[in-house]
Scaffold this active site. Structure first.
Site, PDB file in Angstrom:
ATOM      1  N   SER A 161      28.441  24.908  13.467  1.00  0.00           N
ATOM      2  CA  SER A 161      28.904  24.041  12.377  1.00  0.00           C
ATOM      3  C   SER A 161      30.370  23.638  12.538  1.00  0.00           C
ATOM      4  O   SER A 161      31.146  24.302  13.227  1.00  0.00           O
ATOM      5  CB  SER A 161      28.729  24.740  11.028  1.00  0.00           C
ATOM      6  OG  SER A 161      27.427  25.244  10.879  1.00  0.00           O
TER       7      SER A 161
HETATM    8  N1  SAH Z   1      26.238  28.952  11.231  1.00  0.00           N
HETATM    9  C1  SAH Z   1      25.666  28.538  12.487  1.00  0.00           C
HETATM   10  C2  SAH Z   1      24.901  27.272  12.237  1.00  0.00           C
HETATM   11  C3  SAH Z   1      23.755  27.091  13.112  1.00  0.00           C
HETATM   12  S1  SAH Z   1      22.793  25.644  12.758  1.00  0.00           S
HETATM   13  C4  SAH Z   1      26.782  28.316  13.495  1.00  0.00           C
HETATM   14  O1  SAH Z   1      27.873  27.910  13.098  1.00  0.00           O
HETATM   15  O2  SAH Z   1      26.555  28.523  14.684  1.00  0.00           O
HETATM   16  C5  SAH Z   1      21.513  26.302  11.742  1.00  0.00           C
HETATM   17  C6  SAH Z   1      20.644  27.370  12.372  1.00  0.00           C
HETATM   18  O3  SAH Z   1      19.568  27.622  11.478  1.00  0.00           O
HETATM   19  C7  SAH Z   1      20.019  27.011  13.701  1.00  0.00           C
HETATM   20  O4  SAH Z   1      20.436  27.958  14.663  1.00  0.00           O
HETATM   21  C8  SAH Z   1      18.505  27.110  13.444  1.00  0.00           C
HETATM   22  O5  SAH Z   1      17.781  27.636  14.542  1.00  0.00           O
HETATM   23  C9  SAH Z   1      18.468  28.059  12.258  1.00  0.00           C
HETATM   24  N2  SAH Z   1      17.276  27.978  11.431  1.00  0.00           N
HETATM   25  C10 SAH Z   1      16.574  26.874  11.039  1.00  0.00           C
HETATM   26  N3  SAH Z   1      15.546  27.235  10.250  1.00  0.00           N
HETATM   27  C11 SAH Z   1      15.594  28.592  10.124  1.00  0.00           C
HETATM   28  C12 SAH Z   1      14.820  29.558   9.433  1.00  0.00           C
HETATM   29  N4  SAH Z   1      13.764  29.209   8.703  1.00  0.00           N
HETATM   30  N5  SAH Z   1      15.163  30.857   9.527  1.00  0.00           N
HETATM   31  C13 SAH Z   1      16.244  31.248  10.256  1.00  0.00           C
HETATM   32  N6  SAH Z   1      17.016  30.382  10.933  1.00  0.00           N
HETATM   33  C14 SAH Z   1      16.708  29.073  10.872  1.00  0.00           C
END
Ligand code: SAH
Length: 216
Positions: free
Chosen positions: A64
């Site tokens: 993010s």
């Molecule tokens: N805070 C993280 C953001 C990652 S983007 C960072 O800064 O790196 C959002 C993430 O949510 C992705 O890695 C995706 O794989 C995950 N995601 C999507 N749906 C999900 C679910 N149902 N359960 C767990 N993770 C999920």
């Protein structure tokens, strides 16, 4: 780029986020100054670690944008000693920030759906020296019942609505921050639970774009 150059860039980014009135609290400022975003970036992109953007981390997911993370963390208002859950922990960067915010007496749980990202994030958190964050592989729409209740829950992927399981796993006096909306734009929703009552508000006018929260 060496450690010193990364540090200078990190300090500059934090100064920019403070001057933009996005970082307001000292705990959040200190966390951003401590966590090395370069450790959470794909190796070919580390030079951009302190550019205020989201970047691809593989599997169609992103780390993010610092600006957005700061907005969410300010709304979340986590404090020392709290138990926090992040749904969609991706690279682990936000878990590392939360781990600094809650300190050694607190605990952070991250849940991630993509196995490769979960494995990578575990490595990243180790490199950062993060001891009070624990990651789980699985579907975060169901929450993490084995570790409930949580003082704070941060949803890091876009949802049409906050999954009911997350609201159920919130402590009395707890708070959830989540990007809520359609596929192309979301607003930050804050949910709090007080005397058993659930209140939902949209505190900010701005819109954000997150990757979607997947349902399994
Ligand atoms: N805070 C993280 C953001 C990652 S983007 C960072 O800064 O790196 C959002 C993430 O949510 C992705 O890695 C995706 O794989 C995950 N995601 C999507 N749906 C999900 C679910 N149902 N359960 C767990 N993770 C999920």
């Amino acid at each position: 780029m060496n450690e010193r150059e990364f540090e200078l860039k990190r300090n500059n980014l934090v100064r920019y986020l403070k001057e933009s009135d996005v970082i307001k609290s000292l705990l959040i400022e200190k966390a951003f100054l401590k966590v090395k975003r370069e450790l959470f970036m794909p190796s070919h992109l580390t030079e951009y670690a302190y550019s205020d953007n989201a970047f691809p981390i593989g599997f169609n997911q992103t780390i993010s944008q610092p600006y957005t993370i700061a907005v969410m963390l300010e709304l979340l208002d986590a404090g020392e000693g709290m138990k926090v859950l992040e749904v969609g922990s991706g690279s682990g960067y936000v878990c590392a920030l939360l781990s600094e915010i809650v300190g050694p007496k607190g605990k952070v749980f991250g849940i991630e759906l993509v196995k490769e990202l979960f494995e990578q994030a575990k490595e990243n958190l180790k490199l950062q020296g993060c001891r009070n964050a624990e990651l789980f592989l699985g579907d975060g729409t169901k929450g993490l019942s084995e570790r409930m209740p949580f003082d704070r829950i941060l949803l890091s992927a876009a949802a049409g609505d906050v999954p009911e399981a997350l609201v159920e796993q919130l402590s009395e006096g707890g708070k959830i921050v989540a990007p809520v909306g359609d596929h192309w734009s979301q607003q930050m929703q804050v949910i709090d639970k007080s005397k058993g009552k659930i209140r939902k508000i949209i505190p900010l006018p701005g819109y954000f774009v997150f990757v979607p929260l997947k349902k399994t």
